[in-house]
Design a protein around this motif. Structure first.
Motif, PDB file in Angstrom:
ATOM      1  N   UNK A 160       0.833  -1.195   0.000  1.00  0.00           N
ATOM      2  CA  UNK A 160       0.000   0.000   0.000  1.00  0.00           C
ATOM      3  C   UNK A 160       0.871   1.249   0.000  1.00  0.00           C
ATOM      4  N   UNK A 161       0.214   2.373  -0.246  1.00  0.00           N
ATOM      5  CA  UNK A 161       0.812   3.686  -0.008  1.00  0.00           C
ATOM      6  C   UNK A 161      -0.127   4.448   0.918  1.00  0.00           C
ATOM      7  N   UNK A 162       0.406   5.412   1.639  1.00  0.00           N
ATOM      8  CA  UNK A 162      -0.414   6.196   2.556  1.00  0.00           C
ATOM      9  C   UNK A 162      -0.028   7.661   2.470  1.00  0.00           C
ATOM     10  N   UNK A 163      -1.030   8.534   2.513  1.00  0.00           N
ATOM     11  CA  UNK A 163      -0.804   9.971   2.594  1.00  0.00           C
ATOM     12  C   UNK A 163      -0.638  10.331   4.068  1.00  0.00           C
ATOM     13  N   UNK A 164       0.391  11.097   4.365  1.00  0.00           N
ATOM     14  CA  UNK A 164       0.671  11.503   5.749  1.00  0.00           C
ATOM     15  C   UNK A 164       0.622  13.028   5.858  1.00  0.00           C
ATOM     16  N   UNK A 165       0.135  13.515   6.980  1.00  0.00           N
ATOM     17  CA  UNK A 165       0.231  14.940   7.273  1.00  0.00           C
ATOM     18  C   UNK A 165       1.453  15.171   8.154  1.00  0.00           C
ATOM     19  N   UNK A 166       2.058  16.346   8.000  1.00  0.00           N
ATOM     20  CA  UNK A 166       3.286  16.644   8.726  1.00  0.00           C
ATOM     21  C   UNK A 166       3.168  18.011   9.388  1.00  0.00           C
ATOM     22  N   UNK A 167       3.419  18.068  10.683  1.00  0.00           N
ATOM     23  CA  UNK A 167       3.397  19.303  11.455  1.00  0.00           C
ATOM     24  C   UNK A 167       4.820  19.833  11.554  1.00  0.00           C
ATOM     25  N   UNK A 168       5.088  20.935  10.891  1.00  0.00           N
ATOM     26  CA  UNK A 168       6.449  21.459  10.840  1.00  0.00           C
ATOM     27  C   UNK A 168       6.936  21.941  12.206  1.00  0.00           C
ATOM     28  N   UNK A 169       6.024  22.340  13.073  1.00  0.00           N
ATOM     29  CA  UNK A 169       6.440  22.846  14.387  1.00  0.00           C
ATOM     30  C   UNK A 169       6.872  21.726  15.316  1.00  0.00           C
ATOM     31  N   UNK A 170       6.112  20.649  15.343  1.00  0.00           N
ATOM     32  CA  UNK A 170       6.399  19.559  16.275  1.00  0.00           C
ATOM     33  C   UNK A 170       7.153  18.406  15.645  1.00  0.00           C
ATOM     34  N   UNK A 171       7.129  18.334  14.311  1.00  0.00           N
ATOM     35  CA  UNK A 171       7.736  17.210  13.613  1.00  0.00           C
ATOM     36  C   UNK A 171       6.868  15.974  13.602  1.00  0.00           C
ATOM     37  N   UNK A 172       5.652  16.101  14.087  1.00  0.00           N
ATOM     38  CA  UNK A 172       4.769  14.930  14.170  1.00  0.00           C
ATOM     39  C   UNK A 172       4.189  14.588  12.804  1.00  0.00           C
ATOM     40  N   UNK A 173       4.328  13.322  12.437  1.00  0.00           N
ATOM     41  CA  UNK A 173       3.763  12.791  11.197  1.00  0.00           C
ATOM     42  C   UNK A 173       2.532  11.977  11.558  1.00  0.00           C
ATOM     43  N   UNK A 174       1.453  12.130  10.804  1.00  0.00           N
ATOM     44  CA  UNK A 174       0.238  11.345  11.011  1.00  0.00           C
ATOM     45  C   UNK A 174      -0.015  10.534   9.758  1.00  0.00           C
ATOM     46  N   UNK A 175      -0.040   9.213   9.888  1.00  0.00           N
ATOM     47  CA  UNK A 175      -0.150   8.314   8.745  1.00  0.00           C
ATOM     48  C   UNK A 175      -1.617   8.044   8.428  1.00  0.00           C
ATOM     49  N   UNK A 176      -2.008   8.251   7.174  1.00  0.00           N
ATOM     50  CA  UNK A 176      -3.371   7.976   6.738  1.00  0.00           C
ATOM     51  C   UNK A 176      -3.576   6.513   6.390  1.00  0.00           C
ATOM     52  N   UNK A 177      -4.763   6.220   5.896  1.00  0.00           N
ATOM     53  CA  UNK A 177      -5.102   4.843   5.530  1.00  0.00           C
ATOM     54  C   UNK A 177      -4.303   4.389   4.316  1.00  0.00           C
ATOM     55  N   UNK A 178      -3.940   3.110   4.315  1.00  0.00           N
ATOM     56  CA  UNK A 178      -3.248   2.546   3.166  1.00  0.00           C
ATOM     57  C   UNK A 178      -4.164   2.463   1.962  1.00  0.00           C
ATOM     58  N   UNK A 179      -3.638   2.725   0.787  1.00  0.00           N
ATOM     59  CA  UNK A 179      -4.432   2.661  -0.428  1.00  0.00           C
ATOM     60  C   UNK A 179      -3.704   1.881  -1.508  1.00  0.00           C
ATOM     61  N   UNK A 180      -4.416   1.556  -2.568  1.00  0.00           N
ATOM     62  CA  UNK A 180      -3.950   0.615  -3.576  1.00  0.00           C
ATOM     63  C   UNK A 180      -2.734   1.112  -4.348  1.00  0.00           C
ATOM     64  N   UNK A 181      -1.895   0.145  -4.723  1.00  0.00           N
ATOM     65  CA  UNK A 181      -0.777   0.424  -5.619  1.00  0.00           C
ATOM     66  C   UNK A 181      -1.139   0.124  -7.077  1.00  0.00           C
ATOM     67  N   UNK A 182      -2.321  -0.403  -7.296  1.00  0.00           N
ATOM     68  CA  UNK A 182      -2.749  -0.710  -8.656  1.00  0.00           C
ATOM     69  C   UNK A 182      -2.129  -1.961  -9.234  1.00  0.00           C
ATOM     70  N   UNK A 183      -1.503  -2.781  -8.391  1.00  0.00           N
ATOM     71  CA  UNK A 183      -0.800  -3.971  -8.889  1.00  0.00           C
ATOM     72  C   UNK A 183      -1.584  -5.257  -8.693  1.00  0.00           C
ATOM     73  N   UNK A 184      -2.801  -5.174  -8.220  1.00  0.00           N
ATOM     74  CA  UNK A 184      -3.617  -6.366  -8.055  1.00  0.00           C
ATOM     75  C   UNK A 184      -3.465  -6.973  -6.680  1.00  0.00           C
ATOM     76  N   UNK A 185      -4.052  -8.161  -6.474  1.00  0.00           N
ATOM     77  CA  UNK A 185      -4.019  -8.809  -5.153  1.00  0.00           C
ATOM     78  C   UNK A 185      -2.624  -9.271  -4.768  1.00  0.00           C
ATOM     79  N   UNK A 186      -2.464  -9.541  -3.490  1.00  0.00           N
ATOM     80  CA  UNK A 186      -1.167  -9.979  -2.997  1.00  0.00           C
ATOM     81  C   UNK A 186      -0.247  -8.798  -2.790  1.00  0.00           C
ATOM     82  N   UNK A 187       1.035  -9.083  -2.711  1.00  0.00           N
ATOM     83  CA  UNK A 187       2.000  -7.999  -2.519  1.00  0.00           C
ATOM     84  C   UNK A 187       2.929  -7.905  -3.713  1.00  0.00           C
TER      85      UNK A 187
END
Length: 405
Positions: free
Chosen positions: A276-303
């Protein structure tokens, strides 16, 4: 070796059917005895220089041949003999072979100094090291221990004074000073990821990447073994790292590679294990990263063992290298960076694309194909983000990194 490590690395090698693939980050291809240990001040480096002329100018406005540096494994069957120095035509993407700097063990991942005068390589061995090479005459300035095993990523802090490396095998990150000549000093810090506990199928931490945030305020380390992205503050006087935040993926995601949107508020995380890939938000003041939900790579089932994700310089498109699927996934970057929309996948014209990189102007994309020992070059359409193969892939033994400058 435990079952977790088998599923993580050796199984990948068995899947692709080649000994070279077994030398992926985290499974050291070489023995401890052959790891370079030359100090940065050594008078006799592993290889003094090559007789070839100085590296072509790395200026983005140059119209002549531009440098392309190639990382490989030297301790596997069919591997290279050191760092390859080729050139490419920025207009056509055609690659021309050059000399190889020999005497370096498993220089798998490469990174340039911001001033363009020095190249750094990890030596991906059981006893890992980092090596500095002066580009004007290809002189090796020395090597330093990373304090861990199988280092697979290296980057330079934007101020050019600190070298950052990630030890996959031991799950640690290291900091070394860089002097005015570009040489590497004694290690300033080493931090091992001791918490949280390893994720499903993992027996310990596996640091896979270490990068500086676009604002320069924080250093982030991606750890596949603990399903965590660690944020540190770097003391630019001492080189010490202080942890300030952790961001966790879902258990078993296996995060491998993080890249930032140009505006610095969002980042994109490639998760190798759960494909999967995930969109993350980043807080420049604190350095905190928040990871979003995993989404498709477009490569089909499996890894498909996603390897690396990039964003175009204008922030409009993102590309993901898929090793099992042998493709590049194209995403549209929307909502000012807050969303990725899957567009398509493009055959990479090679086998096991381990790493991808843009030319400095963003007009070309290079893919290092480990199993087929080739580098594919694509033209990037600035308006649509479409990729078009620029001629026949270039032959490069066990290509695991292609760095165009």
């Amino acid at each position: 070796m435990g079952r977790g490590d088998w599923s993580r690395r050796r199984f990948v090698a068995a899947l692709v059917g080649t000994g070279a693939a077994a030398a992926g980050c985290g499974e050291s291809p070489g023995s401890a005895a052959s790891a370079p240990t030359t100090p940065a001040t050594a008078s006799t480096p592993p290889t003094a220089r090559t007789p070839e002329a100085a590296t072509p100018s790395a200026s983005p406005t140059s119209t002549g041949p531009r440098p392309l540096h190639l990382g490989t494994y030297t301790s596997v069957e069919g591997g290279g003999t050191g760092i390859g120095f080729a050139t490419y035509d920025p207009a056509t993407g055609e690659v021309t072979a050059g000399r190889t700097l020999t005497g370096l063990g498993d220089p798998s991942y490469l990174a340039p100094h911001p001033d363009g005068r020095t190249l750094y390589a990890v030596n991906e061995r059981e006893q890992g090291a980092v090596t500095a090479v002066r580009l004007s005459d290809r002189t090796v300035l020395g090597s330093r221990s990373t304090g861990g095993g199988a280092p697979c990523h290296v980057s330079v802090h934007p101020d050019g004074r600190w070298l950052l490396s990630a030890n996959y095998g031991s799950g640690s990150v290291a900091v070394h000073p860089i002097d005015d000549t570009g040489a590497i000093g004694e290690r300033a810090d080493l931090v091992t990821h001791s918490a949280p506990e390893p994720g499903p199928g993992q027996e310990g931490p596996h640091a896979h990447q270490i990068v500086t945030s676009p604002d320069g305020g924080h250093v982030l380390a991606v750890d596949l073994g603990t399903d965590t992205v660690y944020t540190y503050r770097l003391d630019e006087r001492t080189g010490k790292l202080t942890e300030v935040a952790q961001a966790h993926t879902r258990p078993g995601a296996g995060p491998r590679h993080l890249t930032f949107h140009p505006d610095g508020r969002y980042a994109y995380l490639a998760n190798e294990v759960d494909n999967t890939v995930a969109v993350c938000t980043y807080d420049t003041k604190t350095g905190r990263l928040t990871v979003g939900e995993g989404q498709s790579t477009g490569t089909g089932p499996g890894t498909s063992y996603p390897a690396q994700i990039l964003v175009t310089p204008n922030g409009s498109y993102a590309y993901l290298a898929n090793r099992g699927h042998n493709s590049l996934t194209r995403y549209a970057v929307e909502a000012d960076g807050a969303r990725l929309r899957l567009l398509d996948t493009v055959p990479v014209s090679g086998d096991f694309p381990r790493q991808i990189a843009f030319s400095p102007d963003g007009a070309l994309l290079f893919a290092a194909n480990q199993r087929s020992s080739t580098v594919s070059v694509f033209r990037v359409d600035a308006d649509s983000g479409e990729l078009r193969l620029a001629g026949k892939p270039f032959a490069s033994p066990v290509a695991v990194c292609a760095l165009p400058l």
